[in-house]
Design a protein around this motif. Structure first.
Motif, mmCIF file in Angstrom:
data_model
loop_
_atom_site.group_PDB
_atom_site.id
_atom_site.type_symbol
_atom_site.label_atom_id
_atom_site.label_comp_id
_atom_site.label_asym_id
_atom_site.label_seq_id
_atom_site.Cartn_x
_atom_site.Cartn_y
_atom_site.Cartn_z
ATOM 1 N N MET A 38 0.850 -1.188 0.000
ATOM 2 C CA MET A 38 0.000 0.000 0.000
ATOM 3 C C MET A 38 0.884 1.236 0.000
ATOM 4 S SD MET A 38 -2.885 1.319 2.634
ATOM 5 C CE MET A 38 -4.223 0.358 1.975
ATOM 6 N N LEU A 39 0.733 2.039 -1.047
ATOM 7 C CA LEU A 39 1.410 3.323 -1.144
ATOM 8 C C LEU A 39 0.331 4.385 -1.257
ATOM 9 C CD1 LEU A 39 4.279 2.508 -3.656
ATOM 10 C CD2 LEU A 39 4.442 2.763 -1.188
ATOM 11 N N GLY A 40 0.262 5.266 -0.281
ATOM 12 C CA GLY A 40 -0.822 6.240 -0.248
ATOM 13 C C GLY A 40 -2.132 5.513 -0.042
ATOM 14 N N GLU A 41 -3.025 5.647 -0.985
ATOM 15 C CA GLU A 41 -4.325 4.977 -0.887
ATOM 16 C C GLU A 41 -4.459 3.836 -1.890
ATOM 17 O OE1 GLU A 41 -7.716 6.442 0.293
ATOM 18 O OE2 GLU A 41 -6.730 7.628 1.813
ATOM 19 N N LYS A 42 -3.375 3.500 -2.583
ATOM 20 C CA LYS A 42 -3.451 2.455 -3.605
ATOM 21 C C LYS A 42 -2.746 1.188 -3.137
ATOM 22 C CE LYS A 42 -4.022 5.539 -7.451
ATOM 23 N NZ LYS A 42 -3.547 6.033 -8.704
ATOM 24 N N LEU A 43 -3.276 0.064 -3.588
ATOM 25 C CA LEU A 43 -2.735 -1.241 -3.242
ATOM 26 C C LEU A 43 -2.151 -1.867 -4.504
ATOM 27 C CD1 LEU A 43 -2.810 -2.680 -0.522
ATOM 28 C CD2 LEU A 43 -4.807 -3.903 -1.301
ATOM 29 N N TYR A 44 -0.869 -2.225 -4.452
ATOM 30 C CA TYR A 44 -0.172 -2.772 -5.609
ATOM 31 C C TYR A 44 0.204 -4.228 -5.361
ATOM 32 C CZ TYR A 44 0.350 2.122 -6.891
ATOM 33 O OH TYR A 44 0.096 3.424 -7.213
ATOM 34 N N SER A 89 10.264 5.722 3.204
ATOM 35 C CA SER A 89 10.644 5.604 4.615
ATOM 36 C C SER A 89 9.757 4.565 5.291
ATOM 37 C CB SER A 89 10.538 6.952 5.315
ATOM 38 O OG SER A 89 9.217 7.443 5.234
ATOM 39 N N SER A 90 8.495 4.448 4.819
ATOM 40 C CA SER A 90 7.591 3.452 5.405
ATOM 41 C C SER A 90 6.492 3.094 4.409
ATOM 42 C CB SER A 90 6.972 3.980 6.701
ATOM 43 O OG SER A 90 6.129 5.072 6.421
ATOM 44 N N ALA A 91 5.854 1.968 4.673
ATOM 45 C CA ALA A 91 4.746 1.505 3.823
ATOM 46 C C ALA A 91 3.964 0.455 4.599
ATOM 47 C CB ALA A 91 5.274 0.920 2.519
ATOM 48 N N LYS A 92 2.845 0.038 4.040
ATOM 49 C CA LYS A 92 2.052 -1.061 4.594
ATOM 50 C C LYS A 92 2.068 -2.209 3.597
ATOM 51 C CE LYS A 92 -1.387 1.224 7.528
ATOM 52 N NZ LYS A 92 -0.929 0.749 8.799
ATOM 53 N N MET A 93 2.085 -3.425 4.125
ATOM 54 C CA MET A 93 2.067 -4.613 3.280
ATOM 55 C C MET A 93 0.925 -5.507 3.735
ATOM 56 S SD MET A 93 3.708 -6.491 0.849
ATOM 57 C CE MET A 93 5.346 -5.825 0.750
ATOM 58 N N ILE A 112 -3.308 -10.499 6.687
ATOM 59 C CA ILE A 112 -2.546 -9.858 7.753
ATOM 60 C C ILE A 112 -1.852 -8.633 7.174
ATOM 61 C CG2 ILE A 112 -0.649 -10.129 9.407
ATOM 62 C CD1 ILE A 112 -1.356 -13.051 9.609
ATOM 63 N N TRP A 113 -1.859 -7.540 7.931
ATOM 64 C CA TRP A 113 -1.225 -6.288 7.515
ATOM 65 C C TRP A 113 0.042 -6.069 8.328
ATOM 66 C CZ3 TRP A 113 -2.783 -2.920 3.695
ATOM 67 C CH2 TRP A 113 -4.032 -3.192 3.110
ATOM 68 N N PHE A 114 1.042 -5.474 7.679
ATOM 69 C CA PHE A 114 2.304 -5.153 8.341
ATOM 70 C C PHE A 114 2.656 -3.694 8.076
ATOM 71 C CE2 PHE A 114 2.564 -9.690 7.660
ATOM 72 C CZ PHE A 114 3.106 -10.153 8.850
ATOM 73 N N ASP A 115 3.192 -3.028 9.104
ATOM 74 C CA ASP A 115 3.814 -1.712 8.952
ATOM 75 C C ASP A 115 5.289 -1.957 8.709
ATOM 76 O OD1 ASP A 115 1.848 0.262 9.174
ATOM 77 O OD2 ASP A 115 1.823 0.113 11.355
ATOM 78 N N ILE A 116 5.831 -1.361 7.648
ATOM 79 C CA ILE A 116 7.239 -1.533 7.319
ATOM 80 C C ILE A 116 7.933 -0.187 7.465
ATOM 81 C CG2 ILE A 116 8.881 -2.252 5.547
ATOM 82 C CD1 ILE A 116 6.379 -3.635 4.208
ATOM 83 N N ASP A 117 8.987 -0.142 8.269
ATOM 84 C CA ASP A 117 9.801 1.058 8.423
ATOM 85 C C ASP A 117 11.142 0.764 7.765
ATOM 86 O OD1 ASP A 117 11.492 3.125 9.256
ATOM 87 O OD2 ASP A 117 10.279 3.450 11.062
ATOM 88 N N PHE A 118 11.395 1.384 6.614
ATOM 89 C CA PHE A 118 12.614 1.118 5.862
ATOM 90 C C PHE A 118 13.835 1.794 6.486
ATOM 91 C CE2 PHE A 118 9.246 0.496 2.699
ATOM 92 C CZ PHE A 118 9.561 -0.781 2.291
ATOM 93 N N LEU A 119 13.613 2.809 7.331
ATOM 94 C CA LEU A 119 14.739 3.506 7.944
ATOM 95 C C LEU A 119 15.378 2.679 9.054
ATOM 96 C CD1 LEU A 119 13.259 7.121 8.041
ATOM 97 C CD2 LEU A 119 14.758 6.081 6.324
ATOM 98 N N ASP A 120 14.549 2.136 9.965
ATOM 99 C CA ASP A 120 15.131 1.313 11.040
ATOM 100 C C ASP A 120 15.028 -0.188 10.749
ATOM 101 O OD1 ASP A 120 12.534 0.597 11.639
ATOM 102 O OD2 ASP A 120 12.480 1.589 13.587
ATOM 103 N N LYS A 121 14.626 -0.528 9.523
ATOM 104 C CA LYS A 121 14.544 -1.920 9.051
ATOM 105 C C LYS A 121 13.682 -2.792 9.956
ATOM 106 C CE LYS A 121 18.842 -1.729 6.570
ATOM 107 N NZ LYS A 121 20.167 -2.252 6.375
ATOM 108 N N SER A 122 12.527 -2.259 10.322
ATOM 109 C CA SER A 122 11.610 -3.041 11.164
ATOM 110 C C SER A 122 10.320 -3.339 10.403
ATOM 111 C CB SER A 122 11.296 -2.283 12.460
ATOM 112 O OG SER A 122 10.542 -1.120 12.180
ATOM 113 N N LYS A 125 3.262 -6.419 12.752
ATOM 114 C CA LYS A 125 1.847 -6.597 12.413
ATOM 115 C C LYS A 125 1.068 -5.372 12.846
ATOM 116 C CE LYS A 125 1.730 -11.591 12.722
ATOM 117 N NZ LYS A 125 1.209 -12.767 13.396
ATOM 118 N N THR A 126 0.032 -5.060 12.076
ATOM 119 C CA THR A 126 -0.794 -3.897 12.371
ATOM 120 C C THR A 126 -2.224 -4.189 11.964
ATOM 121 O OG1 THR A 126 -0.988 -1.507 12.051
ATOM 122 C CG2 THR A 126 -0.358 -2.796 10.130
ATOM 123 N N GLU A 127 -3.107 -3.274 12.234
ATOM 124 C CA GLU A 127 -4.506 -3.373 11.816
ATOM 125 C C GLU A 127 -4.679 -2.635 10.498
ATOM 126 O OE1 GLU A 127 -6.911 -5.190 13.341
ATOM 127 O OE2 GLU A 127 -5.256 -5.848 14.608
#
Length: 185
Positions: A38-44, A89-93, A112-122, A125-127
Motif C-alpha cells: 500500500m502506497l498512499g491509498e493504492k494497493l499494488y 521511509s515506510s509503507a504497509k504490506m 494480515i497487515w504489516f507496517d514496514i519502516d525502511f529507515l530502522d529496518k523493522s 503486524k498492524t490493523e
C-alpha cells in the motif's frame, strides 16, 4: 495453538521475508499467497519468490501445489522501489494466504497487515484501519464506507424493495384493492 504461525523480517538488502511455521497435518496453498504493497491509498500486487512446493490433489481445489511444515517467501526490494517515485521511509504490506488440514477442514483466506519502516529496518503486524480492499481488473485500491461511490448493501436493499412496491402497485390486479382502501378512509 495456531495452525499457521507467521513471522516477518526485513533483510539487510531491504527485501521482505515472510516465514510460516505450519502445524503437523496442515498445509498452505501456493497459489493462494498474495502480497500487496500500500502506497498512499493504492494497493499494488507484489511479485513473490516461492520455494519448491509439493503437488497434491485436493478435494476442494483439485490439483494444487502446497507447503507442509514451513514456507519461506521473499518480496524483493527492487519490486518495492520500482513502485515508488522516491526512496520510501515506510509503507504497509498486506499478506493473504489460505490453508487446510489433511483431515479436510479448510480455513477461509487469511489477511494480515504489516507496517514496514525502511529507515530502522523493522516490520510489525498492524490493523488495516478499517480498509476494505476492492479488486479491480487493472489495479486494486482501498475503499472505506465513506468513500464516494460506496453504497451500503442495506440502503440498496431498501431502495429495491421500495421500487418493487411501486411496480406492484401499477399491476392491474391491484386496482380493486386500491378502491377498497380509498373507500375505507
Amino acid at each position: 495453538g495456531e495452525a499457521f504461525k507467521l513471522e516477518a523480517e526485513q533483510r539487510g538488502d531491504f527485501s521482505l521475508r515472510f516465514y510460516w511455521q505450519i502445524a503437523d497435518s496442515y498445509y498452505l496453498y501456493k497459489e493462494k499467497f498474495k502480497a500487496n504493497l500500500m502506497l498512499g491509498e493504492k494497493l499494488y500486487p507484489m511479485k513473490v519468490q516461492f520455494p519448491e512446493a509439493i503437488s497434491r490433489t485436493d478435494e476442494y481445489f483439485g490439483k494444487v501445489e502446497v507447503y507442509y511444515s514451513s514456507v519461506d517467501l521473499l518480496v524483493h526490494s527492487r519490486e518495492i522501489e520500482s513502485l515508488a517515485d522516491k526512496p520510501l521511509s515506510s509503507a504497509k504490506m498486506q499478506i493473504i494466504y489460505q490453508g487446510c488440514a489433511d483431515a479436510g477442514l479448510c480455513y477461509t483466506p487469511q489477511q494480515i497487515w504489516f507496517d514496514i519502516d525502511f529507515l530502522d529496518k523493522s516490520i510489525r503486524k498492524t490493523e488495516p484501519n478499517n480498509l476494505q480492499v476492492v479488486q479491480n481488473a487493472e489495479k486494486s485500491y482501498p475503499r472505506t464506507s465513506f468513500s464516494p461511490g460506496y453504497a451500503s448493501p442495506l440502503i440498496l436493499m431498501l431502495l429495491f424493495a421500495f421500487m418493487g412496491g411501486i411496480i406492484l402497485n401499477l399491476m392491474p390486479c391491484i386496482f380493486p384493492i386500491l378502491s377498497l382502501k380509498i373507500v375505507s378512509f
